[in-house]
Motif scaffolding. Structure first.
Motif, PDB file in Angstrom:
ATOM      1  N   GLU A  39       0.802  -1.224   0.000  1.00 21.67           N
ATOM      2  CA  GLU A  39       0.000   0.000   0.000  1.00 21.67           C
ATOM      3  C   GLU A  39       0.834   1.272   0.000  1.00 21.67           C
ATOM      4  OE1 GLU A  39      -3.589   0.864   1.654  1.00 21.67           O
ATOM      5  OE2 GLU A  39      -4.265  -1.190   1.998  1.00 21.67           O
ATOM      6  N   ALA A  40       1.831   1.360   0.879  1.00 19.83           N
ATOM      7  CA  ALA A  40       2.641   2.581   0.958  1.00 19.83           C
ATOM      8  C   ALA A  40       3.387   2.811  -0.352  1.00 19.83           C
ATOM      9  CB  ALA A  40       3.618   2.499   2.130  1.00 19.83           C
ATOM     10  N   GLY A  41       3.939   1.743  -0.922  1.00 20.73           N
ATOM     11  CA  GLY A  41       4.648   1.872  -2.192  1.00 20.73           C
ATOM     12  C   GLY A  41       3.730   2.287  -3.315  1.00 20.73           C
ATOM     13  N   LEU A  42       2.514   1.737  -3.339  1.00 19.22           N
ATOM     14  CA  LEU A  42       1.555   2.105  -4.377  1.00 19.22           C
ATOM     15  C   LEU A  42       1.140   3.565  -4.242  1.00 19.22           C
ATOM     16  CD1 LEU A  42      -0.688  -1.094  -4.475  1.00 19.22           C
ATOM     17  CD2 LEU A  42       0.854  -0.294  -6.281  1.00 19.22           C
ATOM     18  N   ALA A  43       1.010   4.043  -2.994  1.00 18.60           N
ATOM     19  CA  ALA A  43       0.680   5.447  -2.785  1.00 18.60           C
ATOM     20  C   ALA A  43       1.796   6.344  -3.317  1.00 18.60           C
ATOM     21  CB  ALA A  43       0.442   5.709  -1.301  1.00 18.60           C
ATOM     22  N   ALA A  44       3.039   5.932  -3.078  1.00 18.37           N
ATOM     23  CA  ALA A  44       4.176   6.701  -3.605  1.00 18.37           C
ATOM     24  C   ALA A  44       4.204   6.644  -5.130  1.00 18.37           C
ATOM     25  CB  ALA A  44       5.478   6.164  -3.024  1.00 18.37           C
ATOM     26  N   MET A  45       3.861   5.481  -5.686  1.00 15.95           N
ATOM     27  CA  MET A  45       3.834   5.335  -7.135  1.00 15.95           C
ATOM     28  C   MET A  45       2.728   6.213  -7.736  1.00 15.95           C
ATOM     29  SD  MET A  45       3.985   1.799  -9.328  1.00 15.95           S
ATOM     30  CE  MET A  45       2.292   1.243  -9.234  1.00 15.95           C
ATOM     31  N   ALA A  46       1.621   6.350  -7.025  1.00 16.53           N
ATOM     32  CA  ALA A  46       0.520   7.170  -7.516  1.00 16.53           C
ATOM     33  C   ALA A  46       0.952   8.627  -7.673  1.00 16.53           C
ATOM     34  CB  ALA A  46      -0.664   7.075  -6.559  1.00 16.53           C
ATOM     35  N   ALA A  47       1.868   9.065  -6.824  1.00 16.35           N
ATOM     36  CA  ALA A  47       2.343  10.447  -6.908  1.00 16.35           C
ATOM     37  C   ALA A  47       3.083  10.712  -8.212  1.00 16.35           C
ATOM     38  CB  ALA A  47       3.238  10.762  -5.716  1.00 16.35           C
ATOM     39  N   ARG A  48       3.629   9.662  -8.818  1.00 17.01           N
ATOM     40  CA  ARG A  48       4.330   9.810 -10.092  1.00 17.01           C
ATOM     41  C   ARG A  48       3.352   9.938 -11.261  1.00 17.01           C
ATOM     42  NH1 ARG A  48       8.888   7.692 -11.493  1.00 17.01           N
ATOM     43  NH2 ARG A  48       8.354   8.873 -13.380  1.00 17.01           N
ATOM     44  N   ASP A  49       2.125   9.486 -11.077  1.00 13.33           N
ATOM     45  CA  ASP A  49       1.069   9.606 -12.091  1.00 13.33           C
ATOM     46  C   ASP A  49       1.499   9.027 -13.440  1.00 13.33           C
ATOM     47  OD1 ASP A  49      -1.499  10.319 -12.914  1.00 13.33           O
ATOM     48  OD2 ASP A  49      -0.814  12.242 -13.722  1.00 13.33           O
ATOM     49  N   ILE A  50       2.027   7.796 -13.415  1.00 12.89           N
ATOM     50  CA  ILE A  50       2.408   7.120 -14.652  1.00 12.89           C
ATOM     51  C   ILE A  50       1.371   6.041 -14.975  1.00 12.89           C
ATOM     52  CG2 ILE A  50       4.869   7.572 -14.340  1.00 12.89           C
ATOM     53  CD1 ILE A  50       5.189   4.693 -13.382  1.00 12.89           C
ATOM     54  N   PRO A  51       1.209   5.672 -16.234  1.00 11.88           N
ATOM     55  CA  PRO A  51       0.225   4.647 -16.600  1.00 11.88           C
ATOM     56  C   PRO A  51       0.575   3.284 -15.984  1.00 11.88           C
ATOM     57  CG  PRO A  51       0.962   5.869 -18.535  1.00 11.88           C
ATOM     58  CD  PRO A  51       1.883   6.242 -17.419  1.00 11.88           C
TER      59      PRO A  51
END
Length: 340
Positions: free
Chosen positions: A249-261
């Motif tokens: 979850e924490a990693g996915l939240a950080a990944m969401a900040a990058r806004d990549i497909p």
């Protein structure tokens, strides 16, 4: 005399039919393994490990980007015993190179993958990307991460640590290590038609392992106290101790900040991963960046008949490996890459 001639003719006809059948099977196998990409074997020398790798590229045209493969669990080599080849081909059809390597200690790679945490695996993948950038082995203007199963805990860490990842393909990823393990246990018990007592015993065995993990006991203590009929090896126990608290979850939240497909591929008949939990979590955290595909397949994305029949899967892998996967699986992957 006539009977002898008839018998001889029957033997000859049978031999001819068998020969023609074998030739047809051989031709089919050769065509089935003739992929639309070029292949190059590599050695990736990193500070602490040397990795046996493979680079596949489109035929006759330059690649316009590169897919970096992050494996799931197990002693996986660079092609997953040939199981990745159809994925390599789909990427090549989209104009992408693919870079994959054997895990440490597998094939020609040094080290031991069972001594790695998920953070170690993310660091390794990032180091390989840096190596690819420095060596200019393929166009890296567009970098896509492709990861399966256990890679669900690795992909977000790589994205969070870098600014040059352009897209992610997550195949059958889980969210939480312990919840995934319990889901898999119960799903297999259901699949096998386990009775009440068998089910209760399996849960007791699993609960004891969880207790020992949380206590952080050494291997000798684990062997002394486990209820498992087939205990883990020392290396596997170390691997479990390093990783049992993993949660995406924490990693996915950080990944969401990058806004990549992100392409999330989920198998409708997955007995390893709770696809409802994965879908809900990815949808909540990634929102509009997410493209989600449900596939009529098992955890590894192979067609259900292949998953239910190891013999059929083996023959298919030898004769026509592309048929292990549904057309929609590889087409969805190719189309996602084309859009990048």
């Amino acid at each position: 005399m006539n009977r002898t001639r008839v018998a001889r003719r029957m033997v000859i006809r049978t031999a001819v039919v068998l020969t023609l059948t074998l030739c047809a099977l051989l031709v089919t196998a050769l065509v089935g393994h003739d992929y639309r990409y070029e292949e190059r074997r590599l050695t990736i020398d990193l500070p602490d490990v040397s990795l046996d790798a493979i680079l596949t590229t489109p035929e006759r045209v330059p690649a316009r980007g590169i897919v970096v493969v992050i494996h799931g669990d197990g002693a996986v080599d660079s092609t997953h015993d040939g199981g990745y080849n159809p994925w390599f081909e789909a990427a090549a059809d989209a104009g992408f190179a693919t870079l994959s390597w054997s895990k440490p200690g597998v094939g020609g790679s040094t080290g031991n993958w069972l001594h790695q945490s998920m953070a170690d695996r993310a660091d390794e993948a990032s180091a390989v990307i840096d190596w690819a950038l420095a060596n200019e082995i393929a166009p890296t203007g567009t970098i896509v991460l492709w990861g399966a199963s256990q890679a669900g805990w690795v992909l977000p860490e790589v994205v969070a640590a870098r600014t040059d990842i352009d897209a992610v393909v997550a195949v059958s990823p889980a969210i939480n290590w312990l919840r995934q393990g319990r889901f898999h246990l119960l799903a297999e018990l259901d699949h096998d038609g386990a009775g009440t007592s068998e089910r209760a015993q399996a849960i007791r065995v699993s609960d004891r392992v969880r207790e020992l993990l949380r206590s952080g006991v050494d291997y000798a203590t684990y062997l002394d106290l486990t209820l498992e009929s087939h205990p883990m090896s020392a290396d596997r126990w170390q691997f479990a101790l390093l990783n049992y608290t993993s949660d995406a979850e924490a990693g996915l939240a950080a990944m969401a900040a990058r806004d990549i497909p992100v392409l999330l591929m989920l198998a409708e008949h997955d007995r390893h991963v709770d696809i409802d939990e994965t879908a809900t979590t990815y949808r909540r955290l990634l929102e509009e960046a997410l493209t989600m595909e449900y596939v009529d397949a098992a955890h590894s994305m192979v067609r259900r008949p292949m998953d239910d029949s190891p013999g059929l899967a083996f023959v298919t892998a030898i004769m026509w490996p592309r048929a292990l996967f549904s057309a929609e699986t590889l087409d969805s992957y190719r189309d996602f890459l084309v859009a990048q």
